[in-house]
Design an enzyme around this catalytic site. Sequence first.
Site, PDB file in Angstrom:
ATOM      1  N   ASP A   1      37.359  55.256  37.869  1.00 44.46           N
ATOM      2  CA  ASP A   1      37.809  54.348  36.803  1.00 44.46           C
ATOM      3  C   ASP A   1      36.691  53.715  35.980  1.00 44.46           C
ATOM      4  O   ASP A   1      36.780  52.546  35.621  1.00 44.46           O
ATOM      5  CB  ASP A   1      38.651  53.231  37.421  1.00 44.46           C
ATOM      6  CG  ASP A   1      37.849  52.385  38.398  1.00 44.46           C
ATOM      7  OD1 ASP A   1      37.247  52.952  39.312  1.00 44.46           O
ATOM      8  OD2 ASP A   1      37.814  51.152  38.224  1.00 44.46           O
ATOM      9  N   CYS A   2      35.653  54.420  35.651  1.00 52.01           N
ATOM     10  CA  CYS A   2      34.548  53.856  34.866  1.00 52.01           C
ATOM     11  C   CYS A   2      34.743  54.123  33.376  1.00 52.01           C
ATOM     12  O   CYS A   2      34.671  55.278  32.937  1.00 52.01           O
ATOM     13  CB  CYS A   2      33.228  54.455  35.334  1.00 52.01           C
ATOM     14  SG  CYS A   2      31.815  53.942  34.345  1.00 52.01           S
TER      15      CYS A   2
ATOM     16  N   LYS B   1      31.879  58.683  38.590  1.00 59.61           N
ATOM     17  CA  LYS B   1      32.469  57.935  39.694  1.00 59.61           C
ATOM     18  C   LYS B   1      33.645  58.690  40.274  1.00 59.61           C
ATOM     19  O   LYS B   1      34.512  59.169  39.541  1.00 59.61           O
ATOM     20  CB  LYS B   1      32.919  56.553  39.220  1.00 59.61           C
ATOM     21  CG  LYS B   1      33.525  55.688  40.323  1.00 59.61           C
ATOM     22  CD  LYS B   1      33.955  54.329  39.779  1.00 59.61           C
ATOM     23  CE  LYS B   1      34.549  53.453  40.869  1.00 59.61           C
ATOM     24  NZ  LYS B   1      34.972  52.120  40.347  1.00 59.61           N
TER      25      LYS B   1
ATOM     26  N   TRP C   1      39.712  46.981  39.452  1.00 58.30           N
ATOM     27  CA  TRP C   1      39.613  45.596  38.987  1.00 58.30           C
ATOM     28  C   TRP C   1      40.012  44.571  40.047  1.00 58.30           C
ATOM     29  O   TRP C   1      39.792  43.371  39.866  1.00 58.30           O
ATOM     30  CB  TRP C   1      40.465  45.397  37.740  1.00 58.30           C
ATOM     31  CG  TRP C   1      39.860  46.022  36.520  1.00 58.30           C
ATOM     32  CD1 TRP C   1      40.232  47.188  35.908  1.00 58.30           C
ATOM     33  CD2 TRP C   1      38.745  45.515  35.766  1.00 58.30           C
ATOM     34  NE1 TRP C   1      39.421  47.450  34.826  1.00 58.30           N
ATOM     35  CE2 TRP C   1      38.501  46.441  34.728  1.00 58.30           C
ATOM     36  CE3 TRP C   1      37.935  44.390  35.883  1.00 58.30           C
ATOM     37  CZ2 TRP C   1      37.473  46.257  33.797  1.00 58.30           C
ATOM     38  CZ3 TRP C   1      36.911  44.201  34.965  1.00 58.30           C
ATOM     39  CH2 TRP C   1      36.685  45.135  33.933  1.00 58.30           C
TER      40      TRP C   1
ATOM     41  N   LYS D   1      37.489  41.771  41.165  1.00 64.35           N
ATOM     42  CA  LYS D   1      37.213  40.739  40.162  1.00 64.35           C
ATOM     43  C   LYS D   1      38.384  39.765  40.018  1.00 64.35           C
ATOM     44  O   LYS D   1      38.193  38.572  39.778  1.00 64.35           O
ATOM     45  CB  LYS D   1      36.894  41.391  38.813  1.00 64.35           C
ATOM     46  CG  LYS D   1      35.580  42.137  38.786  1.00 64.35           C
ATOM     47  CD  LYS D   1      35.237  42.626  37.397  1.00 64.35           C
ATOM     48  CE  LYS D   1      33.900  43.350  37.381  1.00 64.35           C
ATOM     49  NZ  LYS D   1      32.782  42.467  37.753  1.00 64.35           N
TER      50      LYS D   1
ATOM     51  N   VAL E   1      26.365  55.264  37.408  1.00 70.18           N
ATOM     52  CA  VAL E   1      26.910  56.335  36.578  1.00 70.18           C
ATOM     53  C   VAL E   1      27.334  55.719  35.239  1.00 70.18           C
ATOM     54  O   VAL E   1      27.552  54.509  35.174  1.00 70.18           O
ATOM     55  CB  VAL E   1      28.122  57.016  37.271  1.00 70.18           C
ATOM     56  CG1 VAL E   1      27.709  57.737  38.514  1.00 70.18           C
ATOM     57  CG2 VAL E   1      29.228  56.016  37.564  1.00 70.18           C
TER      58      VAL E   1
ATOM     59  N   LYS F   1      26.972  55.856  48.453  1.00 77.09           N
ATOM     60  CA  LYS F   1      26.220  56.750  47.583  1.00 77.09           C
ATOM     61  C   LYS F   1      25.415  57.770  48.384  1.00 77.09           C
ATOM     62  O   LYS F   1      24.634  57.402  49.257  1.00 77.09           O
ATOM     63  CB  LYS F   1      25.295  55.935  46.678  1.00 77.09           C
ATOM     64  CG  LYS F   1      26.056  54.979  45.771  1.00 77.09           C
ATOM     65  CD  LYS F   1      25.159  53.954  45.116  1.00 77.09           C
ATOM     66  CE  LYS F   1      25.983  52.926  44.363  1.00 77.09           C
ATOM     67  NZ  LYS F   1      25.178  51.811  43.847  1.00 77.09           N
TER      68      LYS F   1
END
Length: 252
Positions: free
Chosen positions: A59-60, A48, A246, A249, A100, A87
């Site tokens: 941030d994965c 990512k 985040w 969310k 990913v 993408k």
Amino acid sequence: MSTVKITPSAAALSTSIKHFANIQRPKFIAPRRAFTIISMAPLEICVKQSITTPNKLGDCPFTQRVLLTLEEKNLPYDMKYVDLRNKPEWFLKISPEGKVPLIKLDEKWVPDSDVITQALEEKFPQPPLTTPPEKASVGSKIFPKFVAFLKSKDPSDGAEQELLDELTAFNDYLKENGPFINGNEVSAGDLSLGPKLYHLEIALGHYKNWSVPYSFPYVKSYMKSIFSRESFINTRALKEDVIEGWRPKVMG
């Protein structure tokens, strides 16, 4: 396509240098494995892309788990940054689901961090990172409880206490079995949990002004040890990316 080549850690390069310096004295020659891995072609891995800084890792936590495995095994790799908000066509051709991490092993693109790390362990068994089955689930409930608490908008819904319960169990486990999940050596379990705790620390600190209580000294020490490893520093996401990652969310 953005590409960044990452070389093995300083320790691995030092081992290689010593190998050549002492080649006439067999007792000082580095293990054959170290030389072979250092000289291999870099493994291609799709990751990512940062949403805050150009040409930086995103941030994965699942991608970081794979990168940590590569780092801890001193395997060279070539990161290909993917903008998951837009993408590129080349990426969708090799990853129809558009997810990913994705790594190329034996000329095949392999998805899913669970599958990838297991494949790396089988293909490159040294140094071993396998966590014994009876310990593989240690700390595994912390991440979903963290997410639930982060998304919670009702202080009385019990989400915080459920997270504290999981941290209590993990703290007690480390007290008796630590400092890492498999004792004295870092293993796959730590490489999976570490990135998730990193997200927990940053996201809860930013959005809820919350941190792991000092009443969990073994958890605090564990996080400090994992976060300070060279492999972790080399593969961690920017704090700003974790916060932004985040945000949907939290605000949703």
